[in-house]
Motif scaffolding. Structure first.
Motif, short mmCIF file in Angstrom:
data_model
loop_
_atom_site.label_atom_id
_atom_site.label_comp_id
_atom_site.label_asym_id
_atom_site.label_seq_id
_atom_site.Cartn_x
_atom_site.Cartn_y
_atom_site.Cartn_z
N GLN A 19 6.16 -0.62 -10.73
CA GLN A 19 5.70 0.57 -10.02
C GLN A 19 4.36 0.34 -9.33
O GLN A 19 4.06 0.97 -8.31
CB GLN A 19 5.58 1.76 -10.98
CG GLN A 19 6.91 2.25 -11.54
CD GLN A 19 7.27 1.59 -12.86
OE1 GLN A 19 6.76 0.52 -13.20
NE2 GLN A 19 8.14 2.24 -13.62
N GLN A 20 3.53 -0.56 -9.90
CA GLN A 20 2.28 -0.93 -9.23
C GLN A 20 2.54 -1.91 -8.10
O GLN A 20 1.77 -1.98 -7.14
CB GLN A 20 1.32 -1.56 -10.24
CG GLN A 20 0.84 -0.61 -11.32
CD GLN A 20 0.10 -1.34 -12.43
OE1 GLN A 20 0.45 -2.48 -12.77
NE2 GLN A 20 -0.91 -0.71 -13.00
N GLN A 66 2.44 -4.29 -2.56
CA GLN A 66 1.01 -4.03 -2.60
C GLN A 66 0.17 -5.30 -2.60
O GLN A 66 -1.05 -5.24 -2.77
CB GLN A 66 0.68 -3.17 -3.83
CG GLN A 66 1.37 -1.82 -3.80
CD GLN A 66 1.05 -1.02 -2.54
OE1 GLN A 66 -0.10 -0.67 -2.29
NE2 GLN A 66 2.07 -0.73 -1.74
N TRP A 117 9.81 0.86 0.88
CA TRP A 117 8.83 0.58 -0.17
C TRP A 117 7.97 -0.60 0.28
O TRP A 117 8.48 -1.62 0.70
CB TRP A 117 9.52 0.25 -1.49
CG TRP A 117 10.18 1.45 -2.13
CD1 TRP A 117 11.26 2.14 -1.66
CD2 TRP A 117 9.80 2.08 -3.35
NE1 TRP A 117 11.58 3.16 -2.51
CE2 TRP A 117 10.71 3.15 -3.56
CE3 TRP A 117 8.80 1.85 -4.30
CZ2 TRP A 117 10.63 3.98 -4.68
CZ3 TRP A 117 8.72 2.67 -5.41
CH2 TRP A 117 9.62 3.73 -5.59
N HIS A 163 7.26 4.48 0.81
CA HIS A 163 6.74 4.73 2.15
C HIS A 163 7.76 5.57 2.91
O HIS A 163 8.95 5.24 2.93
CB HIS A 163 6.50 3.41 2.89
CG HIS A 163 5.96 3.57 4.27
ND1 HIS A 163 4.61 3.56 4.55
CD2 HIS A 163 6.58 3.75 5.46
CE1 HIS A 163 4.43 3.72 5.84
NE2 HIS A 163 5.62 3.85 6.42
N LYS A 196 5.28 0.47 -3.65
CA LYS A 196 4.99 1.90 -3.49
C LYS A 196 5.87 2.47 -2.39
O LYS A 196 6.10 1.84 -1.35
CB LYS A 196 3.52 2.10 -3.11
CG LYS A 196 2.52 1.56 -4.13
CD LYS A 196 2.47 2.40 -5.38
CE LYS A 196 1.35 1.93 -6.32
NZ LYS A 196 1.33 2.71 -7.58
N GLU A 232 11.14 12.43 0.59
CA GLU A 232 11.24 11.61 -0.62
C GLU A 232 12.36 12.16 -1.50
O GLU A 232 12.43 13.36 -1.75
CB GLU A 232 9.91 11.59 -1.38
CG GLU A 232 8.87 10.70 -0.73
CD GLU A 232 7.82 10.20 -1.71
OE1 GLU A 232 8.01 10.39 -2.93
OE2 GLU A 232 6.83 9.61 -1.26
N ASN A 263 -3.48 -1.39 3.02
CA ASN A 263 -3.34 -1.33 1.57
C ASN A 263 -3.52 -2.69 0.90
O ASN A 263 -3.79 -2.77 -0.30
CB ASN A 263 -1.96 -0.77 1.20
CG ASN A 263 -0.81 -1.59 1.76
OD1 ASN A 263 -0.66 -1.70 2.98
ND2 ASN A 263 0.00 -2.15 0.90
N GLU A 292 -0.02 8.78 6.54
CA GLU A 292 0.49 7.50 6.05
C GLU A 292 0.39 6.44 7.14
O GLU A 292 0.72 6.70 8.30
CB GLU A 292 1.96 7.68 5.63
CG GLU A 292 2.46 6.59 4.73
CD GLU A 292 3.83 6.94 4.14
OE1 GLU A 292 4.13 6.46 3.04
OE2 GLU A 292 4.59 7.67 4.79
#
Length: 747
Positions: free
Chosen positions: A97-98, A371, A368, A103, A101, A125, A577, A558
């Protein structure tokens, strides 16, 4: 059974997925001994990324890598990796989950009246974990969910048309049509929840019902929801006349569009865009019914190019067929033969199924974002998990050729010749990862301290790329040491029993000549499943997106992922990001911009043409400079003085002046056989083999180029291929979501 030795050639998504699933069973080490042979110093294939210590440990990618929320198998695989790895919480990214993310904002560009206009699509979403989704939608479910989108679009269009109409006469007529527009499907509350059977009776006489639908649209409105709900449970699709009900329904919508909305398109961009969405949805619905996808499968459509198929089924050619959503899809899959933007080519079945799945099957965000680099997010944890489980890795081992033989049991791979690219200082295995802000990452260059110093000096002096098919390292090495690079031969029965060929399809011809001569189906796959070169550009910037002048008309905050823009570099993603996970020593950039597109290249010379990659890379640089000089003003108006690009917007640690600042940015061309993007050109899917489809009884091919339920170049297809490979060898996993995507629904 004696333990089988498995040689995995290549370290891309498919090969690593196969290794992950093969090692999921507790007793795997009693059954298999697995070694991965990888050219160069890192895993990843087309998804490899690196950290450049000279420039703030910045992330350098092969291109833009974004996952879709409909990538069910990909999320299941990466969730498994992170959960089983159990990284320490001291590592900044220790859960999936980290790592990824959601989008929601997709931005398209339309060229209208000689200027670019921004079309923002903020997807809702959908609650849930993509790993818990499904790609196994039945034909009636597809139509039902597509009708739900049509419902949304028509509702929006109704509101916009009402704003446009001013006269009482038009409003009166609008009231008469309001029923037709009110209910064209149920609202999408959940794409995967079961729908209660609200219908009490079936339509016993479909033919008469069709006549009623044609003559009384109100009946269509009141019965549509119940009709689709009932038919959703009809997996046998026995009543063929039911399809006529939907056929007439969508043709009625099309007639309404043409009669009531056409005149409003030119003056209202919202109406134009809703018209396009509805027109495309109607054309796809008609096409699926007309071509009997329910009984023939989506594969039947692959005889047509997607644009050709849309036109064939009545889509407005100038408005919808050449619209931003369609162009954006071709850009997404680099769907241009030889990178020629005048030669779009994507199989209609592959495209239609992919677009429907992206829209109907996603959870969380429609996209998604990773990151950090794809190497950091995907391949570092995979490597750590596999190494912990006991899989062996042989880096700097370049596959030179595969050879075959035959006995009473049939054909088999007999030997594999490898080039040992470098000599390590010590006898222990190469340790490939480094920490950047406590995150395990792959470097952009080999970790020189582990390699023989004499070779390091030569590699640096001649700027050798150990990942390149056209590398002149053999020539340099022979001149320096008077001999060729050392070779290693792997022999069946001694070094391997099974071979997983995880190198891309373009690697078959140069590496598998003997095999192709024995297996005509494999030879046809190598010839018919095409690839295309791609180009990528990354810019580190001194201004934020708003300071560049980009403002999303929808008001979303966003950062955009934008496509269908001018070519080359038709796709741009704002990736600020990632700054958190780079490590700039003093001042740092404010923003990062990723660009990518297909790259025009029709001919690839032999490996003796060592300068070929640099010539192509120089062309990418010129393409990038022209993009900034001439084409980015519509998106970044604040960085132009008149028509001149302000080069100071490029972050440069050397603080150069003018256009020279570009030289510290990052650009690349992906022309290597293992790096080119796999296409789905018309009528090519029929030549894709399953993982064990060759005549060689110990060979398993894997990659997004084999036969899966996607048949397109993407990480989901690659993961499905790896799962298929593991299942063929070990029996696990038993099921792969979406695998039957091209099979008939009523088989």
């Amino acid at each position: 059974m004696s333990k089988q030795k498995v040689a995995i050639l290549g370290g891309g998504v498919s090969a690593m997925t196969a290794a992950v699933y093969m090692t999921e069973q507790e007793d795997w080490q009693e059954r298999y001994d697995i070694t991965v042979y990888q050219q160069g110093w890192r895993l990843g294939g087309k998804g490899a990324s690196g950290r450049n210590a000279e420039y703030g440990e910045r992330i350098e990618e092969h291109g833009l890598h974004v996952w879709f929320g409909a990538y069910v198998n990909s999320f299941r695989a990466i969730e498994t990796v992170y959960n089983k790895l159990e990284r320490s919480s001291d590592i900044p990214i220790h859960t999936w989950q980290q790592a990824l993310k959601p989008h929601s904002l997709v931005v398209l560009q339309e060229y209208i009246d000689q200027q670019w206009q921004t079309w923002s699509v903020d997807f809702p979403e959908i609650p849930g974990n993509p790993a818990n989704g499904t790609l196994d939608l039945h034909f009636w479910q597809i139509l039902k969910l597509l009708a739900a989108w049509l419902h949304k679009w028509v509702d929006d269009l109704e509101c916009e048309v009402e704003k446009t109409h001013k006269s009482t006469q038009l409003k009166t007529k609008k009231e008469r049509d309001k029923a037709l527009l009110a209910h064209l499907g149920q609202e999408v509350k959940s794409f995967f929840d079961s729908v209660e059977d609200k219908a009490k009776t079936l339509f016993d006489d479909a033919e008469n019902h069709v006549q009623e639908v044609v003559s009384t649209p109100k009946l269509l409105i009141t019965q549509l929801s119940n009709f689709l709900t009932v038919r959703e449970a009809d997996h046998r699709l026995e009543n063929k006349k039911d399809h006529l009900v939907v056929w007439y329904m969508v043709r009625k919508i099309r007639r309404w569009l043409q009669s009531e909305v056409n005149d409003l398109i030119d003056d209202n961009p919202i109406i134009r865009r809703l018209y396009i969405c509805i027109d495309l949805g109607v054309a796809m619905t008609i096409g699926m019914l007309r071509d009997k996808v329910y009984s023939r499968g989506f594969g039947y459509l692959d005889r047509y190019d997607f644009k050709q198929w849309l036109k064939r089924n009545g889509a407005n050619e100038s408005l919808s067929v050449e619209s931003a959503p369609v162009r954006g899809f071709y850009d997404l899959v680099f769907g241009y033969e030889d990178g020629d933007f005048k030669k779009p080519n994507v199989e209609a079945g592959v495209a239609a199924l992919a677009m429907l799945r992206i829209m109907l099957c996603y959870r969380g965000g429609v996209m998604w974002k990773m990151q950090a680099g794809m190497g950091d997010i995907i391949f570092s944890p995979i490597y750590e998990l596999l190494k912990h489980r006991g899989v062996k890795f042989a880096f700097f081992h370049q596959v030179e050729s595969l050879h075959c033989a035959q006995n009473d049991d049939g054909h088999y791979v007999d030997s594999i010749k490898l080039i040992q690219q470098v000599k390590l200082k010590e006898t222990q295995c190469y340790e490939p990862l480094e920490l950047v802000k406590d995150l395990p990452c792959w470097p952009s260059f080999p970790l020189w301290q582990q390699i023989d110093p004499q070779q390091v000096a030569l590699l640096k002096e001649h700027e050798i790329n150990l990942e390149s098919y056209w590398s002149n390292w053999e020539v340099v090495y022979q001149q320096a040491f008077g001999q060729r690079l050392p070779r290693k031969t792997l022999n069946k029965g001694t070094d391997f029993d099974l071979v997983i060929f995880g190198i891309s399809v373009a690697g078959l011809e140069p590496l598998c000549q003997q095999l192709l001569a024995k297996d005509n189906s494999l030879k046809l796959q190598a010839e018919k499943v095409k690839t295309v070169a791609t180009q990528a550009l990354q810019l580190w910037l001194t201004k934020t997106d708003s300071e560049l002048g980009f403002h999303d008309p929808s008001g979303s905050n966003e950062p955009p992922i934008l496509s269908a823009f001018s070519q080359p570099f038709d796709t741009w993603a704002a990736m600020s990001n990632l700054l958190e996970f780079e490590d700039w020593p003093n001042t740092q950039p404010k923003n990062i911009a990723y660009f990518c597109s297909a790259f025009t290249c029709a001919d690839y010379p032999p490996p003796s043409d060592h300068e070929f990659p640099e010539r192509m890379k120089a062309q990418v640089k010129e393409n990038a400079l022209q993009k900034l000089r001439l084409q980015m003003q519509p998106l970044w108006p604040e960085v132009y003085h008149g028509n001149d690009f302000d080069w100071n917007v490029l972050f440069d640690v050397d603080n150069n002046e003018g256009e020279v600042r570009f030289n510290t940015q990052y650009w690349r061309v992906n022309v290597d056989p293992s790096e080119r993007y796999v296409l789905s050109v018309v009528d090519s899917s029929q030549f894709r083999l399953p993982t064990d489809g060759s005549v060689f009884n110990n060979l398993y091919i894997t990659g997004d180029w084999i036969k899966t339920g996607v048949n397109a170049g993407c990480v989901e297809a690659a993961v499905m291929a790896g799962m298929q490979t593991s299942r063929a060898i070990t029996g696990y996993p038993q099921s792969i979501s979406g695998e039957s995507g091209f099979e008939p629904f009523n088989r």
